[in-house]
Every structure is written in C-alpha cells, then in structure tokens.
Design a protein around this motif. Structure first.
Motif, PDB file in Angstrom:
ATOM      1  N   ILE A 179      19.571  42.988  25.135  1.00  0.00           N
ATOM      2  CA  ILE A 179      18.494  43.501  25.954  1.00  0.00           C
ATOM      3  C   ILE A 179      17.538  44.477  25.100  1.00  0.00           C
ATOM      4  N   GLY A 180      18.399  45.324  24.568  1.00  0.00           N
ATOM      5  CA  GLY A 180      17.663  46.460  23.826  1.00  0.00           C
ATOM      6  C   GLY A 180      17.087  46.074  22.319  1.00  0.00           C
ATOM      7  N   LEU A 181      17.294  44.926  21.904  1.00  0.00           N
ATOM      8  CA  LEU A 181      16.752  44.422  20.506  1.00  0.00           C
ATOM      9  C   LEU A 181      16.172  43.174  20.720  1.00  0.00           C
ATOM     10  N   PHE A 182      15.793  42.645  21.943  1.00  0.00           N
ATOM     11  CA  PHE A 182      15.244  41.658  22.373  1.00  0.00           C
ATOM     12  C   PHE A 182      13.779  41.649  21.833  1.00  0.00           C
ATOM     13  N   PRO A 183      13.071  40.743  21.246  1.00  0.00           N
ATOM     14  CA  PRO A 183      13.686  39.309  21.178  1.00  0.00           C
ATOM     15  C   PRO A 183      14.392  39.111  19.809  1.00  0.00           C
ATOM     16  N   TRP A 184      14.355  40.061  18.934  1.00  0.00           N
ATOM     17  CA  TRP A 184      15.121  39.911  17.713  1.00  0.00           C
ATOM     18  C   TRP A 184      16.691  39.691  17.728  1.00  0.00           C
ATOM     19  N   ALA A 185      17.162  40.277  18.864  1.00  0.00           N
ATOM     20  CA  ALA A 185      18.718  39.901  18.892  1.00  0.00           C
ATOM     21  C   ALA A 185      18.885  38.438  18.831  1.00  0.00           C
ATOM     22  N   VAL A 186      18.069  37.445  18.850  1.00  0.00           N
ATOM     23  CA  VAL A 186      18.459  36.159  18.782  1.00  0.00           C
ATOM     24  C   VAL A 186      18.840  35.662  17.463  1.00  0.00           C
ATOM     25  N   PHE A 187      18.706  36.739  16.460  1.00  0.00           N
ATOM     26  CA  PHE A 187      19.134  36.498  14.992  1.00  0.00           C
ATOM     27  C   PHE A 187      20.326  37.128  14.621  1.00  0.00           C
ATOM     28  N   VAL A 188      20.992  37.839  15.644  1.00  0.00           N
ATOM     29  CA  VAL A 188      22.005  38.682  15.225  1.00  0.00           C
ATOM     30  C   VAL A 188      23.156  37.877  14.793  1.00  0.00           C
TER      31      VAL A 188
END
Length: 205
Positions: free
Chosen positions: A106-115
């Motif tokens: 949630i905190g890094l959305f939308p970049w969290a998709v690449f985690v």
C-alpha cells in the motif's frame, strides 16, 4: 555530512528513544560485517561524532530524569521499548511475516508491483564488488532487510512501524526500474506483464 549524521541521530534518539541510534547503528554494523570494510571506521570521526551526539541528545534525558525520575524510566524505557518489542502494548494490529508485506504494498503503490522482481535481482549482487553503485545497492539491501525483519519479529504491530524500511526499498525500486528502462530483453516485457497483475491485485485489495 558526518556532523549532520551525528546531530540527526541525537535528535532521533531523544524523539524516538534507543532506536534512534540503534537502528542506523545496527544497519551500519551489518554493512561493515557483510562487506568486510571495517577500515571505513577510520573515516567517520567517531570520537568527535560521539561528543556531538551526547552534546545534542543527552540534556533531554538528564532533564527528564531530573523531572520525573523512576516514572520516566519505567514508562519510556520499560513500557515503550522492551514491552513493545517483547510482549506487545497498545495492540491494534497483528500478524507475522505477511503483516508488513501488505502495508509495504500500500505504501509503495503503484511501484510495489516490481518488488518481487527487484528482490530477485538483488540476490545476484556481489557484496565484495567495491564499485560505488554496487555498494549503494548492498547498503540499501541491508537497510531494508534489517528494518523489515526487526519490526516483523517485534510483538507490537502498528502499520506505520514499517516506515523505516520504505526509503531503502523505494530507492532499490528506483534503481531496478531505471535498469528495466534500459533493458530491451524479454525480462522487461515479463516484468511489465506481471507488474500489471500485481497492480490490479493491490489496487482492488
């Protein structure tokens, strides 16, 4: 820069307690341990830094002990430090490993998709490669892993406790995405496709 580091470590210590210096201190310790670069300690002006640290941070603690005595020790150190870590206080959230995974998403959305891709990419890094860019990745990886692990094993869970791990992961994501933009292989297409799936999954959660 070094003076600023010691000053801000002192500020964070009287603002948030022992973690103000123990968290960055532990991250730096494990970085030196993993990379075997103990010689860097000669360049950090440790004696002068400790004098600055105590000059800025110690007066607050002396004032609090003078004003509140044992009550301050029990509340601030026992209750807000050791009990939060070991037994849990003010418990409104719960969970284990997966708890902060959700809040990172949630905190890094939308970049969290690449985690997931980013973490897989980091496994291949060589910690003894002394190149500046590689060492930056090593430091950020240790920062993220240690902060995430510490607050995951702590008994008290608040969603904002994961914040100390987020800057490191955010910078790692930026480095990884920059690499993807320069990459014209199949990896980029796979990352984009899987990233879209994660984007939709997190967005509808």
């Amino acid at each position: 820069c070094l003076i600023g580091f010691y000053v801000f470590a002192a500020h964070s210590t009287y603002a948030k307690g022992l973690l103000g210096f123990l968290l960055p201190g532990a991250i730096l310790f494990f970085y030196l341990l993993v990379t075997n670069t103990w010689r860097l300690l000669k360049r950090v002006e440790l004696i002068r830094g400790l004098l600055i640290f105590f000059a800025v941070g110690l007066p607050w603690y002396l004032a609090m002990f003078a004003l509140h005595g044992q009550a301050y020790y029990k509340r601030f150190f026992i209750h807000d430090h050791f009990n939060r870590l070991a037994s849990g206080v003010h418990q409104i959230d719960s969970g284990t490993f997966e708890h902060f995974v959700k809040w990172l998403g949630i905190g890094l959305f939308p970049w969290a998709v690449f985690v997931p891709f980013c973490l897989a990419w980091l496994i291949r890094q060589r910690v003894r490669d002394m190149g500046a860019q590689n060492q930056a990745k090593v430091m950020l990886t240790i920062w993220f892993v240690f902060a995430f692990s510490l607050f995951t094993i702590a008994s008290t869970k608040f969603h904002h406790y994961i914040f100390p791990a987020m800057p490191a992961l955010g910078m790692l994501l930026a480095i990884f995405i920059d690499k993807l933009l320069d990459d014209r292989t199949t990896l980029t297409r796979i990352a984009a496709f899987v990233g879209l799936i994660f984007f939709l999954a997190i967005g509808f959660n």
